[in-house]
Design an enzyme around this catalytic site. Structure first.
Site, PDB file in Angstrom:
ATOM      1  N   ARG A   8       0.836  -1.207   0.000  1.00 45.94           N
ATOM      2  CA  ARG A   8       0.000   0.000   0.000  1.00 45.94           C
ATOM      3  C   ARG A   8       0.874   1.261   0.000  1.00 45.94           C
ATOM      4  O   ARG A   8       0.528   2.264  -0.621  1.00 45.94           O
ATOM      5  CB  ARG A   8      -0.904  -0.025   1.249  1.00 45.94           C
ATOM      6  CG  ARG A   8      -1.913   1.080   1.316  1.00 45.94           C
ATOM      7  CD  ARG A   8      -2.871   0.868   2.474  1.00 45.94           C
ATOM      8  NE  ARG A   8      -2.207   0.908   3.760  1.00 45.94           N
ATOM      9  CZ  ARG A   8      -2.790   0.594   4.925  1.00 45.94           C
ATOM     10  NH1 ARG A   8      -4.054   0.222   4.958  1.00 45.94           N
ATOM     11  NH2 ARG A   8      -2.131   0.657   6.061  1.00 45.94           N
ATOM     12  N   TYR A  16      -1.606 -20.806   7.939  1.00 42.89           N
ATOM     13  CA  TYR A  16      -0.711 -20.554   6.798  1.00 42.89           C
ATOM     14  C   TYR A  16      -1.490 -20.678   5.476  1.00 42.89           C
ATOM     15  O   TYR A  16      -1.355 -19.854   4.575  1.00 42.89           O
ATOM     16  CB  TYR A  16       0.456 -21.544   6.843  1.00 42.89           C
ATOM     17  CG  TYR A  16       1.527 -21.314   5.805  1.00 42.89           C
ATOM     18  CD1 TYR A  16       2.542 -20.383   6.017  1.00 42.89           C
ATOM     19  CD2 TYR A  16       1.542 -22.039   4.610  1.00 42.89           C
ATOM     20  CE1 TYR A  16       3.537 -20.180   5.060  1.00 42.89           C
ATOM     21  CE2 TYR A  16       2.523 -21.847   3.658  1.00 42.89           C
ATOM     22  CZ  TYR A  16       3.529 -20.922   3.889  1.00 42.89           C
ATOM     23  OH  TYR A  16       4.517 -20.722   2.943  1.00 42.89           O
ATOM     24  N   LYS A  46      -2.001 -17.636   2.777  1.00 44.65           N
ATOM     25  CA  LYS A  46      -1.501 -17.657   1.396  1.00 44.65           C
ATOM     26  C   LYS A  46      -2.656 -17.556   0.385  1.00 44.65           C
ATOM     27  O   LYS A  46      -2.479 -17.021  -0.707  1.00 44.65           O
ATOM     28  CB  LYS A  46      -0.642 -18.903   1.167  1.00 44.65           C
ATOM     29  CG  LYS A  46       0.678 -18.889   1.976  1.00 44.65           C
ATOM     30  CD  LYS A  46       1.553 -17.683   1.633  1.00 44.65           C
ATOM     31  CE  LYS A  46       2.919 -17.738   2.298  1.00 44.65           C
ATOM     32  NZ  LYS A  46       3.786 -16.591   1.960  1.00 44.65           N
ATOM     33  N   VAL A 104      10.787 -25.991  -0.961  1.00 42.66           N
ATOM     34  CA  VAL A 104      12.053 -25.326  -1.253  1.00 42.66           C
ATOM     35  C   VAL A 104      13.006 -25.583  -0.086  1.00 42.66           C
ATOM     36  O   VAL A 104      12.599 -25.493   1.079  1.00 42.66           O
ATOM     37  CB  VAL A 104      11.879 -23.792  -1.428  1.00 42.66           C
ATOM     38  CG1 VAL A 104      13.151 -23.165  -1.977  1.00 42.66           C
ATOM     39  CG2 VAL A 104      10.695 -23.480  -2.342  1.00 42.66           C
TER      40      VAL A 104
END
Ligand SMILES: NC(=O)c1ccc[n+]([C@@H]2O[C@H](COP(=O)([O-])OP(=O)(O)OC[C@H]3O[C@@H](n4cnc5c(N)ncnc54)[C@H](O)[C@@H]3O)[C@@H](O)[C@H]2O)c1
Length: 337
Positions: A209, A241, A245, A274
């Site tokens: 923002r 979580y 997301k 990852v």
């Protein structure tokens, strides 16, 4: 099924090691000595052996990997044959550009900040961990990196980040994020829900923002939000979580629609697994872990943070010129399952 290379190196995948007539027994022997076996590696088998050094956070030292490589190569460490994926930075792609990268102290954010800097950009490297971004800055001595230690949940910190850009912001990578404890809805605590939303959603929203007026004034800009496989499905993490997301996906789509005619592109990248040190807060929920364990067999591979940096910098850069509002999985195919 991965092709067995003639010469095994640290860049060969664990699968290639296990399928090799000499490497298989050597690696299996090593795992047995460590009190584990290949089944415990799960989707990590797709990773180069070398990545286990970072992923194990000290449990597997570099010396042990070097020793394994020597044992299957007559006592020497051979040159890599070049068949493994290599990062190929695009010279000058971010020349003259100022790029804010949050979460720049570790994992995906660090890899993204490093790649932008090495491609000529001026990086505003933001992280709550001051020592980590100092370390990043030191590792990029010859490049333009401005470290800003800031907690994204703190409104004053957002103002400091904007001040650090000195009025120019060409791109923003919202990478910082935290995990939950895999708790399902009937178990999630108010504290876990609030903390995850404060960082993953509100921190991202407040910084974006504050950045948008600068981009709208300039009539150009690119924003990449890091979502997750948990932004695409219900079986990748706990409820806090996963909901956070999904919110990142919603913010991305709304903003992409709103600013589509103003020169500002907003996209999201949804990583699968990852190999980073992203911490698990507290003890994982037994209920949630058991459910997620069963779904995790569908993960085809674990990526290196540099793989995600390749996807994120593509969207951040002018190479992503016609892409707006995309939620791009970068997950080795997990989302296709
Ligand atoms: N690692 C994975 O498997 C994976 C998968 C999907 C999505 N992601 C997402 O990728 C992003 C990066 O994750 P990572 O694996 O590189 O994690 P990481 O823990 O290695 O890096 C995250 C960085 O964010 C910083 N950070 C945390 N809270 C902050 C705050 N309040 N203010 C400023 N900085 C803060 C941390 O200090 C850390 O350096 C996150 O948004 C995560 O949700 C990761």
């Amino acid at each position: 099924m991965s092709r067995t290379p003639a010469t095994l190196t640290a860049s060969s995948t664990i699968d290639q090691w296990l399928g090799h007539p000499e490497g298989g027994p050597v690696l299996r022997g090593f795992l047995a000595q460590a009190g584990t076996d290949e089944a415990a590696l799960g989707p990590a088998r797709s990773m180069p052996l070398q990545q286990l050094v970072a992923l194990s956070q000290g449990a597997l030292p570099q010396a042990a990997v070097d020793d394994l490589v020597r044992r299957v190569n007559g006592g020497i460490i051979p040159e890599a044959d070049g068949s493994a994926w290599q990062e190929r930075p695009v010279a000058g792609r971010f020349e003259g550009r100022t790029v804010i990268v949050t979460g720049a102290g570790s994992g995906i954010g660090r890899a993204t900040a490093s790649r932008v800097a090495r491609e000529g950009g001026r990086v505003i490297a933001v992280d709550i961990a001051a020592d980590r971004i100092e370390d990043l800055t030191a590792s990029l001595d010859d490049y333009q990196v401005v470290p800003i230690a800031a907690d994204l949940t703190d409104a004053e910190a957002v103002a400091r980040i904007i001040a650090g850009t000195e009025g120019r912001i060409d791109a923003l990578a919202n990478v910082a994020g935290i995990n939950d404890d895999f708790s399902p809805l009937h178990e999630v605590s108010d504290a876990m829900w609030s903390r995850v939303f404060a960082v993953n959603v509100e921190g991202l929203m407040r910084l974006t923002r504050a950045v948008l007026p600068v981009m709208l004034d300039a009539g150009r800009g690119s924003i990449v939000n890091v979502a997750s496989e948990a932004g695409l499905r219900g079986s990748a993490s706990g409820v806090a979580y996963t909901a956070s997301k999904h919110a990142v996906v919603g913010i991305t789509r709304s903003a992409a629609f709103m600013y589509a005619k103003d020169g500002v592109r907003i996209n999201a990248v949804a990583p699968g697994g990852v190999a980073t040190g992203i911490p698990m807060p507290g003890t994982p929920s037994a209920f949630g872990s058991a459910r997620l364990e069963a779904a995790r067999v569908n993960i085809p591979s674990i990526a290196d943070p540099a793989h995600l940096a390749a996807t994120i910098t593509f969207l951040l850069s002018d190479d992503g010129v016609n892409i707006n509002g995309a939620i791009l999985p970068s997950d080795g195919g997990w989302s296709a399952v």
